[in-house]
Design a protein around this motif. Structure first.
Motif, PDB file in Angstrom:
ATOM      1  N   ASP A 143       9.689   6.701  26.099  1.00  0.00           N
ATOM      2  CA  ASP A 143       8.639   6.958  25.134  1.00  0.00           C
ATOM      3  C   ASP A 143       7.675   7.986  25.744  1.00  0.00           C
ATOM      4  O   ASP A 143       6.973   7.700  26.714  1.00  0.00           O
ATOM      5  CB  ASP A 143       7.914   5.639  24.842  1.00  0.00           C
ATOM      6  N   ASP A 144       7.639   9.193  25.180  1.00  0.00           N
ATOM      7  CA  ASP A 144       6.818  10.265  25.754  1.00  0.00           C
ATOM      8  C   ASP A 144       5.337   9.917  25.779  1.00  0.00           C
ATOM      9  O   ASP A 144       4.637  10.255  26.728  1.00  0.00           O
ATOM     10  CB  ASP A 144       7.030  11.568  24.975  1.00  0.00           C
ATOM     11  N   GLU A 145       4.840   9.271  24.726  1.00  0.00           N
ATOM     12  CA  GLU A 145       3.423   8.907  24.693  1.00  0.00           C
ATOM     13  C   GLU A 145       3.105   7.862  25.761  1.00  0.00           C
ATOM     14  O   GLU A 145       2.077   7.947  26.430  1.00  0.00           O
ATOM     15  CB  GLU A 145       3.029   8.396  23.316  1.00  0.00           C
ATOM     16  N   LEU A 146       3.978   6.885  25.920  1.00  0.00           N
ATOM     17  CA  LEU A 146       3.773   5.869  26.950  1.00  0.00           C
ATOM     18  C   LEU A 146       3.834   6.498  28.337  1.00  0.00           C
ATOM     19  O   LEU A 146       3.007   6.196  29.206  1.00  0.00           O
ATOM     20  CB  LEU A 146       4.816   4.762  26.826  1.00  0.00           C
ATOM     21  N   LEU A 147       4.762   7.390  28.550  1.00  0.00           N
ATOM     22  CA  LEU A 147       4.883   8.068  29.837  1.00  0.00           C
ATOM     23  C   LEU A 147       3.616   8.861  30.150  1.00  0.00           C
ATOM     24  O   LEU A 147       3.105   8.819  31.271  1.00  0.00           O
ATOM     25  CB  LEU A 147       6.104   8.985  29.849  1.00  0.00           C
ATOM     26  N   ALA A 148       3.068   9.556  29.165  1.00  0.00           N
ATOM     27  CA  ALA A 148       1.840  10.322  29.356  1.00  0.00           C
ATOM     28  C   ALA A 148       0.675   9.398  29.689  1.00  0.00           C
ATOM     29  O   ALA A 148      -0.155   9.701  30.556  1.00  0.00           O
ATOM     30  CB  ALA A 148       1.528  11.142  28.115  1.00  0.00           C
ATOM     31  N   GLU A 149       0.598   8.243  29.019  1.00  0.00           N
ATOM     32  CA  GLU A 149      -0.465   7.284  29.284  1.00  0.00           C
ATOM     33  C   GLU A 149      -0.363   6.709  30.696  1.00  0.00           C
ATOM     34  O   GLU A 149      -1.365   6.575  31.402  1.00  0.00           O
ATOM     35  CB  GLU A 149      -0.412   6.156  28.257  1.00  0.00           C
ATOM     36  N   VAL A 150       0.849   6.407  31.119  1.00  0.00           N
ATOM     37  CA  VAL A 150       1.060   5.887  32.474  1.00  0.00           C
ATOM     38  C   VAL A 150       0.669   6.943  33.508  1.00  0.00           C
ATOM     39  O   VAL A 150       0.039   6.634  34.520  1.00  0.00           O
ATOM     40  CB  VAL A 150       2.531   5.434  32.665  1.00  0.00           C
ATOM     41  N   GLU A 151       1.002   8.184  33.242  1.00  0.00           N
ATOM     42  CA  GLU A 151       0.656   9.265  34.171  1.00  0.00           C
ATOM     43  C   GLU A 151      -0.859   9.432  34.275  1.00  0.00           C
ATOM     44  O   GLU A 151      -1.405   9.577  35.378  1.00  0.00           O
ATOM     45  CB  GLU A 151       1.299  10.576  33.720  1.00  0.00           C
ATOM     46  N   LEU A 152      -1.566   9.387  33.145  1.00  0.00           N
ATOM     47  CA  LEU A 152      -3.024   9.491  33.170  1.00  0.00           C
ATOM     48  C   LEU A 152      -3.648   8.335  33.939  1.00  0.00           C
ATOM     49  O   LEU A 152      -4.562   8.523  34.748  1.00  0.00           O
ATOM     50  CB  LEU A 152      -3.584   9.508  31.741  1.00  0.00           C
ATOM     51  N   THR A 153      -3.127   7.138  33.705  1.00  0.00           N
ATOM     52  CA  THR A 153      -3.641   5.962  34.404  1.00  0.00           C
ATOM     53  C   THR A 153      -3.405   6.085  35.908  1.00  0.00           C
ATOM     54  O   THR A 153      -4.293   5.804  36.717  1.00  0.00           O
ATOM     55  CB  THR A 153      -2.983   4.684  33.860  1.00  0.00           C
ATOM     56  N   ALA A 154      -2.221   6.522  36.291  1.00  0.00           N
ATOM     57  CA  ALA A 154      -1.905   6.696  37.710  1.00  0.00           C
ATOM     58  C   ALA A 154      -2.819   7.746  38.342  1.00  0.00           C
ATOM     59  O   ALA A 154      -3.320   7.551  39.459  1.00  0.00           O
ATOM     60  CB  ALA A 154      -0.443   7.085  37.883  1.00  0.00           C
ATOM     61  N   ASN A 155      -3.058   8.840  37.650  1.00  0.00           N
ATOM     62  CA  ASN A 155      -3.948   9.888  38.159  1.00  0.00           C
ATOM     63  C   ASN A 155      -5.359   9.345  38.373  1.00  0.00           C
ATOM     64  O   ASN A 155      -6.019   9.667  39.362  1.00  0.00           O
ATOM     65  CB  ASN A 155      -3.987  11.089  37.215  1.00  0.00           C
ATOM     66  N   LEU A 156      -5.813   8.531  37.436  1.00  0.00           N
ATOM     67  CA  LEU A 156      -7.150   7.955  37.546  1.00  0.00           C
ATOM     68  C   LEU A 156      -7.230   6.971  38.719  1.00  0.00           C
ATOM     69  O   LEU A 156      -8.209   6.966  39.470  1.00  0.00           O
ATOM     70  CB  LEU A 156      -7.525   7.262  36.236  1.00  0.00           C
ATOM     71  N   ILE A 157      -6.199   6.173  38.909  1.00  0.00           N
ATOM     72  CA  ILE A 157      -6.165   5.227  40.030  1.00  0.00           C
ATOM     73  C   ILE A 157      -6.184   5.978  41.354  1.00  0.00           C
ATOM     74  O   ILE A 157      -6.921   5.618  42.279  1.00  0.00           O
ATOM     75  CB  ILE A 157      -4.926   4.312  39.932  1.00  0.00           C
ATOM     76  N   VAL A 158      -5.405   7.031  41.472  1.00  0.00           N
ATOM     77  CA  VAL A 158      -5.372   7.827  42.708  1.00  0.00           C
ATOM     78  C   VAL A 158      -6.740   8.442  42.973  1.00  0.00           C
ATOM     79  O   VAL A 158      -7.250   8.385  44.095  1.00  0.00           O
ATOM     80  CB  VAL A 158      -4.274   8.911  42.631  1.00  0.00           C
ATOM     81  N   ALA A 159      -7.353   9.024  41.957  1.00  0.00           N
ATOM     82  CA  ALA A 159      -8.665   9.651  42.135  1.00  0.00           C
ATOM     83  C   ALA A 159      -9.710   8.617  42.555  1.00  0.00           C
ATOM     84  O   ALA A 159     -10.539   8.879  43.433  1.00  0.00           O
ATOM     85  CB  ALA A 159      -9.098  10.348  40.845  1.00  0.00           C
ATOM     86  N   ALA A 160      -9.680   7.440  41.959  1.00  0.00           N
ATOM     87  CA  ALA A 160     -10.633   6.387  42.304  1.00  0.00           C
ATOM     88  C   ALA A 160     -10.417   5.920  43.740  1.00  0.00           C
ATOM     89  O   ALA A 160     -11.386   5.670  44.468  1.00  0.00           O
ATOM     90  CB  ALA A 160     -10.500   5.221  41.334  1.00  0.00           C
ATOM     91  N   ASN A 161      -9.170   5.809  44.156  1.00  0.00           N
ATOM     92  CA  ASN A 161      -8.872   5.384  45.527  1.00  0.00           C
ATOM     93  C   ASN A 161      -9.292   6.417  46.561  1.00  0.00           C
ATOM     94  O   ASN A 161      -9.640   6.068  47.685  1.00  0.00           O
ATOM     95  CB  ASN A 161      -7.388   5.069  45.686  1.00  0.00           C
ATOM     96  N   GLN A 162      -9.260   7.681  46.191  1.00  0.00           N
ATOM     97  CA  GLN A 162      -9.616   8.740  47.133  1.00  0.00           C
ATOM     98  C   GLN A 162     -11.125   8.990  47.202  1.00  0.00           C
ATOM     99  O   GLN A 162     -11.605   9.624  48.120  1.00  0.00           O
ATOM    100  CB  GLN A 162      -8.906  10.038  46.758  1.00  0.00           C
ATOM    101  N   SER A 163     -11.856   8.472  46.228  1.00  0.00           N
ATOM    102  CA  SER A 163     -13.293   8.683  46.181  1.00  0.00           C
ATOM    103  C   SER A 163     -14.013   7.623  47.015  1.00  0.00           C
ATOM    104  O   SER A 163     -13.629   6.452  47.011  1.00  0.00           O
ATOM    105  CB  SER A 163     -13.773   8.617  44.731  1.00  0.00           C
ATOM    106  N   GLU A 164     -15.052   8.040  47.715  1.00  0.00           N
ATOM    107  CA  GLU A 164     -15.824   7.099  48.512  1.00  0.00           C
ATOM    108  C   GLU A 164     -16.837   6.330  47.664  1.00  0.00           C
ATOM    109  O   GLU A 164     -17.397   5.339  48.107  1.00  0.00           O
ATOM    110  CB  GLU A 164     -16.543   7.836  49.644  1.00  0.00           C
TER     111      GLU A 164
END
Length: 56
Positions: free
Chosen positions: A10-31
């Motif tokens: 599902d392309d929409e689900l895949l895009a949503e998962v990618e956005l969520t993963a990007n947000l998790i990575v950014a939050a983990n890298q931020s102090e």
């Protein structure tokens, strides 16, 4: 069949998962907590131009 080989079709689900993963990575890298502006940047949100109120 490998139970851990899960493919998203599902392309929409895949895009949503990618956005969520990007947000998790950014939050983990931020102090510190991400600001709304930083979250928008990670998610690729483009701010809309502000409309002037009718009273201005």
């Amino acid at each position: 069949m490998d139970p851990y080989d899960v493919r998203l079709e599902d392309d929409e689900l895949l895009a949503e998962v990618e956005l969520t993963a990007n947000l998790i990575v950014a939050a983990n890298q931020s102090e510190q907590q991400l600001s709304p502006h930083e979250i928008d940047q990670v998610l690729g949100v483009v701010p809309r131009p502000r409309r002037e109120s009718a009273g201005s």
